[in-house]
Enzyme design. Structure first.
Site, PDB file in Angstrom:
ATOM      1  N   HIS A  10     -31.836 -85.744   5.749  1.00  0.00           N
ATOM      2  CA  HIS A  10     -31.589 -87.093   6.272  1.00  0.00           C
ATOM      3  C   HIS A  10     -30.211 -87.620   5.885  1.00  0.00           C
ATOM      4  O   HIS A  10     -29.736 -87.397   4.781  1.00  0.00           O
ATOM      5  CB  HIS A  10     -32.701 -88.069   5.881  1.00  0.00           C
ATOM      6  CG  HIS A  10     -32.859 -88.337   4.409  1.00  0.00           C
ATOM      7  ND1 HIS A  10     -32.238 -89.373   3.771  1.00  0.00           N
ATOM      8  CD2 HIS A  10     -33.587 -87.712   3.449  1.00  0.00           C
ATOM      9  CE1 HIS A  10     -32.585 -89.388   2.496  1.00  0.00           C
ATOM     10  NE2 HIS A  10     -33.394 -88.370   2.257  1.00  0.00           N
TER      11      HIS A  10
ATOM     12  N   ASP B 210     -29.596 -88.189  -2.953  1.00  0.00           N
ATOM     13  CA  ASP B 210     -30.578 -88.490  -1.890  1.00  0.00           C
ATOM     14  C   ASP B 210     -29.903 -89.270  -0.783  1.00  0.00           C
ATOM     15  O   ASP B 210     -29.870 -90.475  -0.808  1.00  0.00           O
ATOM     16  CB  ASP B 210     -31.727 -89.282  -2.538  1.00  0.00           C
ATOM     17  CG  ASP B 210     -32.882 -89.531  -1.590  1.00  0.00           C
ATOM     18  OD1 ASP B 210     -32.892 -88.938  -0.491  1.00  0.00           O
ATOM     19  OD2 ASP B 210     -33.771 -90.323  -1.949  1.00  0.00           O
TER      20      ASP B 210
ATOM     21  N   GLU C 158     -34.868 -91.837   7.494  1.00  0.00           N
ATOM     22  CA  GLU C 158     -35.956 -91.178   6.771  1.00  0.00           C
ATOM     23  C   GLU C 158     -36.583 -92.113   5.749  1.00  0.00           C
ATOM     24  O   GLU C 158     -37.797 -92.145   5.545  1.00  0.00           O
ATOM     25  CB  GLU C 158     -35.415 -89.923   6.050  1.00  0.00           C
ATOM     26  CG  GLU C 158     -36.477 -89.099   5.325  1.00  0.00           C
ATOM     27  CD  GLU C 158     -36.615 -89.412   3.830  1.00  0.00           C
ATOM     28  OE1 GLU C 158     -37.413 -88.740   3.157  1.00  0.00           O
ATOM     29  OE2 GLU C 158     -35.953 -90.331   3.328  1.00  0.00           O
ATOM     30  N   GLU C 159     -35.721 -92.896   5.104  1.00  0.00           N
ATOM     31  CA  GLU C 159     -36.171 -93.675   3.934  1.00  0.00           C
ATOM     32  C   GLU C 159     -37.175 -94.768   4.274  1.00  0.00           C
ATOM     33  O   GLU C 159     -37.785 -95.337   3.379  1.00  0.00           O
ATOM     34  CB  GLU C 159     -34.955 -94.287   3.216  1.00  0.00           C
ATOM     35  CG  GLU C 159     -33.984 -93.269   2.620  1.00  0.00           C
ATOM     36  CD  GLU C 159     -34.496 -92.608   1.339  1.00  0.00           C
ATOM     37  OE1 GLU C 159     -35.640 -92.865   0.944  1.00  0.00           O
ATOM     38  OE2 GLU C 159     -33.726 -91.825   0.754  1.00  0.00           O
TER      39      GLU C 159
ATOM     40  N   ASP D 111     -33.338 -81.916   1.210  1.00  0.00           N
ATOM     41  CA  ASP D 111     -33.330 -83.317   0.797  1.00  0.00           C
ATOM     42  C   ASP D 111     -33.244 -83.352  -0.724  1.00  0.00           C
ATOM     43  O   ASP D 111     -34.227 -83.058  -1.404  1.00  0.00           O
ATOM     44  CB  ASP D 111     -34.605 -84.013   1.287  1.00  0.00           C
ATOM     45  CG  ASP D 111     -34.621 -85.503   0.923  1.00  0.00           C
ATOM     46  OD1 ASP D 111     -33.622 -85.989   0.363  1.00  0.00           O
ATOM     47  OD2 ASP D 111     -35.632 -86.160   1.214  1.00  0.00           O
TER      48      ASP D 111
ATOM     49  N   HIS E  99     -32.531 -93.785  -5.145  1.00  0.00           N
ATOM     50  CA  HIS E  99     -32.933 -95.130  -4.698  1.00  0.00           C
ATOM     51  C   HIS E  99     -32.406 -96.227  -5.626  1.00  0.00           C
ATOM     52  O   HIS E  99     -32.977 -97.311  -5.680  1.00  0.00           O
ATOM     53  CB  HIS E  99     -34.460 -95.251  -4.547  1.00  0.00           C
ATOM     54  CG  HIS E  99     -35.050 -94.230  -3.615  1.00  0.00           C
ATOM     55  ND1 HIS E  99     -36.393 -93.946  -3.555  1.00  0.00           N
ATOM     56  CD2 HIS E  99     -34.450 -93.421  -2.706  1.00  0.00           C
ATOM     57  CE1 HIS E  99     -36.604 -92.999  -2.648  1.00  0.00           C
ATOM     58  NE2 HIS E  99     -35.431 -92.667  -2.125  1.00  0.00           N
TER      59      HIS E  99
HETATM   60  N1  BES Z   1     -35.694 -87.574  -1.185  1.00  0.00           N
HETATM   61  C1  BES Z   1     -36.879 -88.360  -1.170  1.00  0.00           C
HETATM   62  C2  BES Z   1     -38.133 -87.530  -1.366  1.00  0.00           C
HETATM   63  C3  BES Z   1     -38.333 -86.962  -2.736  1.00  0.00           C
HETATM   64  C4  BES Z   1     -38.454 -87.785  -3.834  1.00  0.00           C
HETATM   65  C5  BES Z   1     -38.453 -85.597  -2.897  1.00  0.00           C
HETATM   66  C6  BES Z   1     -38.672 -87.229  -5.081  1.00  0.00           C
HETATM   67  C7  BES Z   1     -38.666 -85.037  -4.136  1.00  0.00           C
HETATM   68  C8  BES Z   1     -38.796 -85.859  -5.231  1.00  0.00           C
HETATM   69  C9  BES Z   1     -36.994 -89.107   0.157  1.00  0.00           C
HETATM   70  O1  BES Z   1     -35.757 -89.562   0.613  1.00  0.00           O
HETATM   71  C10 BES Z   1     -37.851 -90.303  -0.068  1.00  0.00           C
HETATM   72  O2  BES Z   1     -37.418 -91.219  -0.696  1.00  0.00           O
HETATM   73  N2  BES Z   1     -39.087 -90.280   0.428  1.00  0.00           N
HETATM   74  C11 BES Z   1     -40.000 -91.390   0.201  1.00  0.00           C
HETATM   75  C12 BES Z   1     -41.215 -91.317   1.092  1.00  0.00           C
HETATM   76  C13 BES Z   1     -40.893 -91.433   2.585  1.00  0.00           C
HETATM   77  C14 BES Z   1     -42.152 -91.280   3.402  1.00  0.00           C
HETATM   78  C15 BES Z   1     -40.212 -92.745   2.897  1.00  0.00           C
HETATM   79  C16 BES Z   1     -40.450 -91.378  -1.260  1.00  0.00           C
HETATM   80  O3  BES Z   1     -40.590 -90.291  -1.831  1.00  0.00           O
HETATM   81  O4  BES Z   1     -40.674 -92.459  -1.798  1.00  0.00           O
HETATM   82 ZN    ZN Z   2     -35.137 -91.185  -0.683  1.00  0.00          ZN
END
Ligand code: BES
Ligand code: ZN
Length: 484
Positions: free
Chosen positions: A201, A218, A252-253, A280, A363
């Site tokens: 993303h 990220d 994506e976020e 990612d 984040h």
């Molecule tokens: N890069 C993260 C996912 C992630 C977090 C992978 C920690 C491995 C370890 C991704 O950008 C993200 O933030 N995903 C969200 C969920 C999504 C459905 C919005 C998350 O993990 O909170």
């Molecule tokens: Zn993220």
């Protein structure tokens, strides 16, 4: 303060969605989180259907964001779905039966070896810094929208630099956000309808402060990984048999929006994606091993993971390209591979570390290249894996100059829960065998091996495995098999 911010963000997020009746949404999430929310807001969430630890829900849009209020920097979010059927169907998605990922092979070693030697850490560092400099790439921020426009230009410039007018760079536009996804297509010359996808993303997110989300790990690191992979493929005049698509997903976020839009569309148009691998977060080295293969049952393909293990064993078990690996789980739909898996495609997600050891800065305003010691060496490993995956699944259409050793008459076969092998007709001296399952667990190993013999597989449960033989010279011979 948090509440006010939340409502503010809600207006941004939800205001941008397609008109949803009364601002309620269909979505999927985990049983645990849905129940937590239901206890707190009984009238704001309706559980439609449950399967294992996943649920399809109908939820008040604003309330859905409360999940992030539980204090986690990341964690189960709601994965938004266009309608009720879509939400229910995604609980029951099955990996596409018409692609057998156990059939992926390793045949392109000369070309792969050449490519993986060309990865330049500086290029990765540059892309990460460039993306970080937008300040935020949140999908609805002007700088986030600009980042996706500029990425298309960057990728077009690479294509032009190597005079590849057969390679396309296109926007994929979404109705719910102005941020665009970007897709590079390297057309397949023999089987153009068969598509191999790598993606990551382009957006970043900081739930509390969308204006300050540098997103270096990220996911500037994932976009850098894709960009360097593209550069090397072009620099080596890669003309694949199958079509390769490199995708930078928007938004994506906020719930995998961009990738879901694309993967849903591919699936409704019957597109034959053989496999999709997600990049990612690739640059934070937090575990004792380099890469954690994600093994979330509902969202990753065991067979595809087995092929990644086969690649890592073949190309990266020792020497300058060594990459160590393990496995881990998010426990929820954490990234864009989920969008492919939910549409029945083989998907995988090699992670930078075990889930609880990834970068602690994501984040937040501290997700910067400086927090990663201005060092992009971890991402280098992901570029190598991406190259190995793309080249070996899409295959080169150029005549390969393979140094086949005529004397390498080896046989490995499975019969009656035994692995029968014979290297005695070859000039290979065997040194070891290891058998791994799809979670990269080494279940059988023996490093005193005769050149022919049998290995009992009685101790293994039904499932998919890979047997990896190593010769004294360090060469790898592998066989994937199913026990049923
Ligand atoms: N890069 C993260 C996912 C992630 C977090 C992978 C920690 C491995 C370890 C991704 O950008 C993200 O933030 N995903 C969200 C969920 C999504 C459905 C919005 C998350 O993990 O909170
Ligand atoms: Zn993220």
């Amino acid at each position: 303060m948090k509440k006010i911010l939340l409502q503010f963000i809600c207006l941004f997020f939800v205001g941008n969605l397609q008109a949803q009746q009364n601002e309620w949404l269909f979505a999927t999430t985990t049983v645990e989180y849905a129940n937590n929310l239901k206890n707190e807001f009984p009238n704001k969430i309706e559980i439609i259907e449950t399967k294992n630890d996943l649920v399809a829900v109908y939820v008040d849009a604003e309330t859905s964001l409360e999940i992030k209020n539980y204090g986690n920097l990341h964690g189960p979010g709601f994965v938004y779905k266009v309608d009720k059927d879509d939400a229910i169907q995604s609980l029951h998605s099955n990996i596409s039966p018409n692609v057998n990922a156990l059939n992926f092979t390793i045949t392109e070693d000369a070309f792969v070896e050449q490519c993986i030697s060309l990865v330049e850490e500086d290029n990765l560092a540059q892309t990460i810094l460039t993306l970080e400099a937008y300040g935020t790439r949140f999908h609805n921020q002007p700088s986030g929208i600009q980042a996706s426009l500029d990425l298309k230009t960057t990728w077009e410039d690479l294509v032009a630099q190597f005079n590849r007018d057969d390679v396309l760079v296109e926007f994929y536009e979404h109705s719910f956000t102005q941020q665009k996804s970007v897709i590079v297509t390297i057309p397949g010359l023999e089987f153009p309808e068969e598509i191999i996808v790598i993606g990551g993303h382009i957006d970043s997110g900081d739930f509390w402060n969308p204006y300050d989300a540098p997103g270096a790990d990220d996911n500037a690191s994932g976009i850098a990984t894709l960009t360097e992979t593209l550069r090397i493929l072009l620099a080596n005049d890669f003309k694949p048999k199958r079509t390769v698509q490199i995708m930078a997903y928007a938004a994506e976020e906020i719930g995998l929006y961009g990738s879901a839009d694309i993967a849903d569309n591919y699936s409704s148009n019957g597109k034959n994606v053989l496999a999709a691998v997600q990049f990612d977060m690739t640059n934070y080295n937090g575990s004792s091993f380099d890469i954690a293969l994600n093994t979330d049952e509902a969202y990753t393909s065991n067979e595809l993971n087995l092929f990644l293990i086969e690649l890592l064993e073949y190309y990266n078990s020792e020497g300058e390209h060594q990459i160590t690996y393990g496995s881990s789980q998010c426990g929820y739909g954490c990234s864009d591979h989920v969008s492919w898996a939910e549409n029945g495609y083989h998907a995988a997600f090699p992670m930078e570390a075990a889930f609880n050891e990834v970068s602690p800065y994501i984040h937040t305003p501290n997700d910067t290249f400086a927090s990663m010691n201005n060092d992009a060496s971890h991402s280098v490993k992901f570029v190598k894996l991406a190259l190995e995956f793309v080249i070996e699944t899409a295959k080169t259409s150029q005549l390969a100059v393979i140094d086949v050793d005529e004397n390498e008459e080896v046989s490995m076969l499975i019969s009656d829960r035994k692995l029968i092998y014979d290297f005695s007709q070859s000039n290979v001296d065997l040194s070891s065998i290891q058998i791994f399952d799809t979670s990269a667990r080494n279940l059988i190993s023996n490093n005193k091996l005769k050149n022919r013999g049998e290995i009992s597989l009685e101790s293994l449960k039904n499932g998919a495995y890979i047997a990896v033989f190593k010769s004294e010279k360090g060469k790898t011979y592998s066989k994937k098999f199913l026990l049923k």
